[in-house]
Design a protein around this motif. Structure first.
Motif, PDB file in Angstrom:
ATOM      1  N   UNK A  84     -11.399  27.086   8.308  1.00 32.31           N
ATOM      2  CA  UNK A  84     -11.743  26.481   7.142  1.00 32.31           C
ATOM      3  C   UNK A  84     -10.181  25.874   6.832  1.00 32.31           C
ATOM      4  N   UNK A  85     -10.393  24.568   6.129  1.00 31.63           N
ATOM      5  CA  UNK A  85      -9.212  24.119   5.698  1.00 31.63           C
ATOM      6  C   UNK A  85      -9.374  23.918   4.254  1.00 31.63           C
ATOM      7  N   UNK A  86      -8.258  23.786   3.405  1.00 32.67           N
ATOM      8  CA  UNK A  86      -8.427  23.505   1.906  1.00 32.67           C
ATOM      9  C   UNK A  86      -8.174  22.102   1.885  1.00 32.67           C
ATOM     10  N   UNK A  87      -9.017  21.436   1.042  1.00 28.28           N
ATOM     11  CA  UNK A  87      -8.866  19.874   0.767  1.00 28.28           C
ATOM     12  C   UNK A  87      -8.331  19.792  -0.464  1.00 28.28           C
ATOM     13  N   UNK A  88      -7.118  18.802  -0.627  1.00 25.63           N
ATOM     14  CA  UNK A  88      -6.634  18.054  -2.054  1.00 25.63           C
ATOM     15  C   UNK A  88      -7.580  17.478  -2.668  1.00 25.63           C
ATOM     16  N   UNK A  89      -8.609  16.709  -1.944  1.00 27.08           N
ATOM     17  CA  UNK A  89      -9.406  15.834  -2.526  1.00 27.08           C
ATOM     18  C   UNK A  89     -10.422  15.313  -1.494  1.00 27.08           C
ATOM     19  N   UNK A  90     -11.647  14.973  -2.160  1.00 27.68           N
ATOM     20  CA  UNK A  90     -12.654  14.323  -1.243  1.00 27.68           C
ATOM     21  C   UNK A  90     -12.941  13.056  -1.930  1.00 27.68           C
ATOM     22  N   UNK A  91     -12.966  12.205  -0.973  1.00 28.23           N
ATOM     23  CA  UNK A  91     -13.205  10.720  -1.392  1.00 28.23           C
ATOM     24  C   UNK A  91     -14.788  10.318  -1.437  1.00 28.23           C
ATOM     25  N   UNK A  92     -15.043   9.759  -2.468  1.00 28.38           N
ATOM     26  CA  UNK A  92     -16.557   9.136  -2.388  1.00 28.38           C
ATOM     27  C   UNK A  92     -16.547   7.903  -2.357  1.00 28.38           C
ATOM     28  N   UNK A  93     -16.850   7.053  -1.175  1.00 25.13           N
ATOM     29  CA  UNK A  93     -16.738   5.618  -1.071  1.00 25.13           C
ATOM     30  C   UNK A  93     -17.532   4.907  -2.269  1.00 25.13           C
ATOM     31  N   UNK A  94     -17.281   3.678  -2.421  1.00 24.89           N
ATOM     32  CA  UNK A  94     -18.083   2.793  -3.271  1.00 24.89           C
ATOM     33  C   UNK A  94     -19.441   2.651  -2.778  1.00 24.89           C
ATOM     34  N   UNK A  95     -20.575   2.920  -3.662  1.00 27.28           N
ATOM     35  CA  UNK A  95     -21.949   2.355  -3.327  1.00 27.28           C
ATOM     36  C   UNK A  95     -22.167   3.524  -2.100  1.00 27.28           C
ATOM     37  N   UNK A  96     -21.906   4.712  -2.381  1.00 29.44           N
ATOM     38  CA  UNK A  96     -22.135   5.738  -1.029  1.00 29.44           C
ATOM     39  C   UNK A  96     -22.074   7.079  -1.806  1.00 29.44           C
ATOM     40  N   UNK A  97     -22.194   8.034  -0.830  1.00 29.47           N
ATOM     41  CA  UNK A  97     -22.068   9.401  -1.381  1.00 29.47           C
ATOM     42  C   UNK A  97     -21.251  10.499  -0.442  1.00 29.47           C
ATOM     43  N   UNK A  98     -20.967  11.508  -1.256  1.00 29.32           N
ATOM     44  CA  UNK A  98     -20.210  12.441  -0.520  1.00 29.32           C
ATOM     45  C   UNK A  98     -21.139  13.881  -0.371  1.00 29.32           C
ATOM     46  N   UNK A  99     -21.543  14.251   0.981  1.00 35.80           N
ATOM     47  CA  UNK A  99     -22.399  15.377   0.992  1.00 35.80           C
ATOM     48  C   UNK A  99     -21.643  16.607   1.354  1.00 35.80           C
ATOM     49  N   UNK A 100     -21.781  17.749   0.322  1.00 36.07           N
ATOM     50  CA  UNK A 100     -21.160  19.038   0.522  1.00 36.07           C
ATOM     51  C   UNK A 100     -22.321  19.694   1.131  1.00 36.07           C
ATOM     52  N   UNK A 101     -22.153  20.291   2.367  1.00 39.13           N
ATOM     53  CA  UNK A 101     -23.322  20.797   2.953  1.00 39.13           C
ATOM     54  C   UNK A 101     -22.870  21.929   3.701  1.00 39.13           C
TER      55      UNK A 101
END
Lengths: 147, 209
Positions: A84-101
């Motif tokens: 696993x690696x810790x993330x400082x941030x997760x980007x959600x692009x414009x008109x799109x989505x970020x999936x946490x699965x």
């Protein structure tokens, strides 16, 4: 004199209205759930963050009254080994989505503050780089819940 | 001699087909003798050692590989403080067990914890039972775990502790499948899906002891 007074009142009303009712967020959260593990074990939370806006957004942290600490993590497989690696941030692009699965991005929830059971809803605050915070309800599911 | 088909009839102008037919028959015969063609997972038969170990079970008592003979064993290495990958792997195994219905009573999930410092017998039992009643939690000394992991070429490493004392354990996420005699038969990696595992376990369960 009378007109200035009227304009002043209108401006005041408009300003106060704008502050009281901010523009609707361009972010939406869906499919938010927590895989509940027994005892004090850290649990994982999953969700979809939809960005309906024209600008990319960045999730930088999360917090909840139900957990002491929440970290942004990503599961990775390198040369057959899982880590696993810790993330400082997760980007959600414009008109799109970020999936946490499962198997990918996830929130790691540590230090459970209250007893939880399957079917409960847990409020989690998502914090974004531009200062917006979004509260979402996560559904508590069993450890062996198949997505 | 004039070429004839199997019933002895002259093939005459169709003599060119006979060698092809013979080839097909030969290939079919070969396939019957090499049923590895039918496995969807990686077939490791003969390449990995039989399941032999001495570890501690989740009831606090010693468990050896021979205690698991008679069941088809799904062996997975992980640790309970793993919030994402291990629960996903165990959930997949549970789903496969559900799909197999009553046949799944002949299966056991052996979850070997690579984190004996935190994974006590009590916690292991709580954890494994949260996924499937047919799961067994096992752990052991550093030496016992190292020996078992080495036998199956499983790499694992405990990572440096964070400020609050928490730490992660990097580990291989493969599932090793052993038949009722303890022979290593198949490996399922995260690239495989539950359909492949269900299919192959059904074949394995059909094998007589």
């Amino acid at each position: 004199m009378k007109r200035h007074w009227l304009v002043g009142l209108c401006l005041a009303l408009l300003t106060s209205t704008a502050l009281a009712a901010p523009a609707q967020s361009s972010l939406r959260v869906e499919q938010a759930w927590i895989r509940l593990l027994p005892g004090d074990l850290p649990s994982a939370a999953y969700l979809e963050i939809h960005n309906d806006g024209d600008q990319p957004r960045r999730l930088i942290s999360a917090s909840s009254a139900s957990f002491n600490q929440i970290m942004l993590h990503q599961s990775l497989r390198t040369s057959g080994t899982q880590h696993m690696r810790e993330l400082q941030s997760v980007e959600i692009p414009a008109h799109s989505q970020a999936r946490f699965e499962p198997g990918g991005y996830h929130l790691m929830l540590m230090g459970r503050q209250q007893s939880l059971k399957v079917g409960d809803s847990v409020a989690v605050l998502l914090h974004f780089a531009d200062g917006e915070s979004l509260s979402s309800l996560f559904q508590v599911r069993a450890a062996n819940s198949a997505p | 001699m004039e070429p004839t088909n199997l019933s002895g009839r002259s093939l005459g102008r169709r003599s060119g087909i006979a060698p092809l037919a013979l080839l097909c028959l030969a290939l079919i015969a070969c396939d019957a003798q090499h049923p590895s063609q039918r496995w969807q997972l990686s077939n490791v038969s003969g390449h990995l050692p039989d399941l032999n170990f001495t570890l501690s079970g989740d009831r606090g008592k010693p468990v050896s590989g021979s205690d698991l003979r008679g069941k088809v064993i799904l062996l997975y290495f992980g640790y309970t403080h793993c919030p994402d990958v291990c629960p996903l792997a165990l959930t997949h195994l549970h789903v496969v067990m559900q799909r197999l219905g009553a046949q799944a009573d002949e299966l056991r999930i052996a979850f070997v914890s690579l984190d004996p410092a935190r994974d006590t017998p009590a916690l292991l039992e709580q954890y494994t039972q949260a996924f499937d009643a047919r799961a067994i939690g096992l752990t052991g000394t550093e030496q016992q775990l190292s020996d078992l992991a080495k036998a199956y070429r499983v790499a694992f490493s405990r990572q440096p502790a964070n400020a609050d004392g928490s730490y992660e354990v990097n580990h291989s996420s493969a599932v090793f499948v052993f038949d009722r005699l303890g022979h290593a038969r198949l490996i399922s990696t995260s690239a495989d899906n539950m359909d492949a595992l269900t299919h192959d376990l059904q074949l394995l369960l059909e094998e007589s002891e």
